[in-house]
Scaffold this motif. Structure first.
Motif, mmCIF file in Angstrom:
data_model
loop_
_atom_site.group_PDB
_atom_site.id
_atom_site.type_symbol
_atom_site.label_atom_id
_atom_site.label_comp_id
_atom_site.label_asym_id
_atom_site.label_seq_id
_atom_site.Cartn_x
_atom_site.Cartn_y
_atom_site.Cartn_z
ATOM 1 N N PRO A 1 0.831 -1.208 0.000
ATOM 2 C CA PRO A 1 0.000 0.000 0.000
ATOM 3 C C PRO A 1 0.861 1.252 0.000
ATOM 4 O O PRO A 1 1.914 1.303 0.655
ATOM 5 C CB PRO A 1 -0.819 -0.126 1.291
ATOM 6 N N GLU B 1 -2.919 4.657 1.857
ATOM 7 C CA GLU B 1 -3.617 3.439 1.453
ATOM 8 C C GLU B 1 -3.562 2.373 2.540
ATOM 9 O O GLU B 1 -2.770 2.465 3.488
ATOM 10 C CB GLU B 1 -3.010 2.879 0.161
ATOM 11 N N SER C 1 -1.860 -0.309 7.265
ATOM 12 C CA SER C 1 -2.343 1.034 6.935
ATOM 13 C C SER C 1 -1.188 2.021 6.961
ATOM 14 O O SER C 1 -0.434 2.087 7.932
ATOM 15 C CB SER C 1 -3.415 1.476 7.946
ATOM 16 N N GLY D 1 -3.742 5.514 6.437
ATOM 17 C CA GLY D 1 -4.996 5.378 5.702
ATOM 18 C C GLY D 1 -6.182 5.885 6.504
ATOM 19 O O GLY D 1 -6.066 6.283 7.671
ATOM 20 N N ILE E 1 -6.164 -3.590 -2.069
ATOM 21 C CA ILE E 1 -5.547 -2.310 -1.721
ATOM 22 C C ILE E 1 -6.597 -1.216 -1.884
ATOM 23 O O ILE E 1 -7.284 -1.158 -2.908
ATOM 24 C CB ILE E 1 -4.335 -1.997 -2.622
ATOM 25 N N SER E 2 -6.745 -0.355 -0.883
ATOM 26 C CA SER E 2 -7.781 0.669 -0.925
ATOM 27 C C SER E 2 -7.294 1.964 -0.281
ATOM 28 O O SER E 2 -6.508 1.942 0.663
ATOM 29 C CB SER E 2 -9.034 0.177 -0.184
ATOM 30 N N ASP E 3 -7.827 3.084 -0.809
ATOM 31 C CA ASP E 3 -7.597 4.375 -0.159
ATOM 32 C C ASP E 3 -8.758 4.738 0.766
ATOM 33 O O ASP E 3 -8.798 5.843 1.317
ATOM 34 C CB ASP E 3 -7.389 5.486 -1.197
#
Length: 333
Positions: A34, A38, A83, A86, A105-107
């Motif tokens: 990340p 993220e 994180s 994040g 994977i995410s924001d």
């Protein structure tokens, strides 16, 4: 350090037929670390809804089309395992449309924290899309008043079972249509329906007449086809017909024939309206709190059908279209 994840990809569009194993391909890929802002999410539970077949077919135009090779779209509850400043902290459980993947994977865009005193999976069942769909469809479109007769098709499903109980809370007489004696017994004994009609026993319209002698004030339809036609034949003056889904068409992909009894909308000065629950997304947090309160004070019961193993995701989706599920369909990884 990269993360290896398995993903189910869309391999075919199931138009004009039921969902098949060959519509999916299991693949393995590497995710990067990340970046700043993220998070790395580990999927804990996947959510399954009949609408997913429409997404696969690219019939539902309220969501982006799916291309062959895309990760299968679907909701999930995930745990934040890493994180980098994040939106959420390590250990948080979050819910969103992250797809059929073990890691993601995410924001944080589109994700909400799982915030409930109920078990976490309630955020995808009674407090999730099914619960808020039941609430919005019934109260925004159906507008029941105390003393109304409310008739629900697909009543033992995750959405239908909540609809009936909310209608009871509103002071209505509630009749459900479901398939098989077990589901009908659950509707009456645990979900508090006043009566249940087993469509597999035949004679649906006659059973509606028996249990709704003064006609139906609110229809909440999850099925379409012949069942909807039978229900329309028994509406009362000023009835409101809520069109939520049409599971009768999902196996064939064909649009159901127009209901023969639609002219009753004229004779009974009635209305029939469809809806997309996302139109009330800004109200979801408040609706969830209200639904949770109904569960906690014993007025709202719910069921969850939790399968196990990521490799079983396609089979779990197919359960929805055979009536095998009992309550909200999910899968635990």
């Amino acid at each position: 350090m990269t993360t290896t994840t398995r993903q189910w990809l869309l391999a075919d569009h199931p138009r004009g037929r039921g969902v098949e194993d060959s519509d999916f391909k299991l693949a393995e890929t590497e995710l990067p670390d990340p970046g700043d802002g993220e998070m790395l999410l580990k999927t804990r539970w996947l959510s399954f809804d009949p609408a997913q077949k429409g997404w696969m077919e690219n019939i539902a135009d309220y969501v982006a089309p799916m291309a062959i090779g895309d990760v299968m779209r679907g909701g999930a509850i995930s745990e934040v395992v890493e994180s980098r400043d994040g939106k959420f902290a390590v250990g948080d459980l979050v819910m969103g449309t992250t797809g059929w993947t073990e890691y993601h994977i995410s924001d944080g865009a589109g994700l909400v924290r799982v915030d409930t005193e109920l078990p976490p999976t309630a955020m995808m069942s009674v407090l999730g899309t099914t619960g808020v769909t039941a609430y919005c469809g019934l109260f925004k479109i159906g507008k029941p008043v105390a003393g109304d007769t409310v008739l629900v098709s697909g009543a033992a499903g995750a959405t239908g079972s909540v609809v009936g109980q909310l209608a009871k809370i509103a002071g209505c007489r509630v009749v459900g249509i479901a398939g098989g004696p077990d589901k009908c017994k659950w509707l009456v004994d645990e979900a508090g329906y006043d009566a249940a009609i087993d469509y597999k026993a035949g004679g649906v319209r006659g059973q509606i007449k028996e249990h709704c002698p003064r006609g139906v004030n609110v229809i909440f339809d999850n099925v379409g086809g012949a069942i909807l036609d039978d229900m329309l034949g028994e509406i009362a003056t000023g009835a409101r017909v809520v069109i939520c889904g049409g599971i009768s068409r999902y196996e064939t992909g064909d649009l159901p024939a127009g209901p023969k009894n639609y002219f009753n909308l004229i004779f009974r000065r009635a209305s029939m309206e469809g809806f997309i629950v996302l139109d009330w997304a800004d109200e979801f947090p408040a609706i969830r709190k209200r639904l949770e309160g109904f569960v906690q004070d014993g007025r709202l019961a719910y069921r969850e059908d939790i399968q196990h193993g990521f490799e079983n995701a396609p089979q779990t989706l197919k359960r929805l279209f055979t009536g095998a599920n009992r309550g909200k369909q999910m899968l635990e990884l």
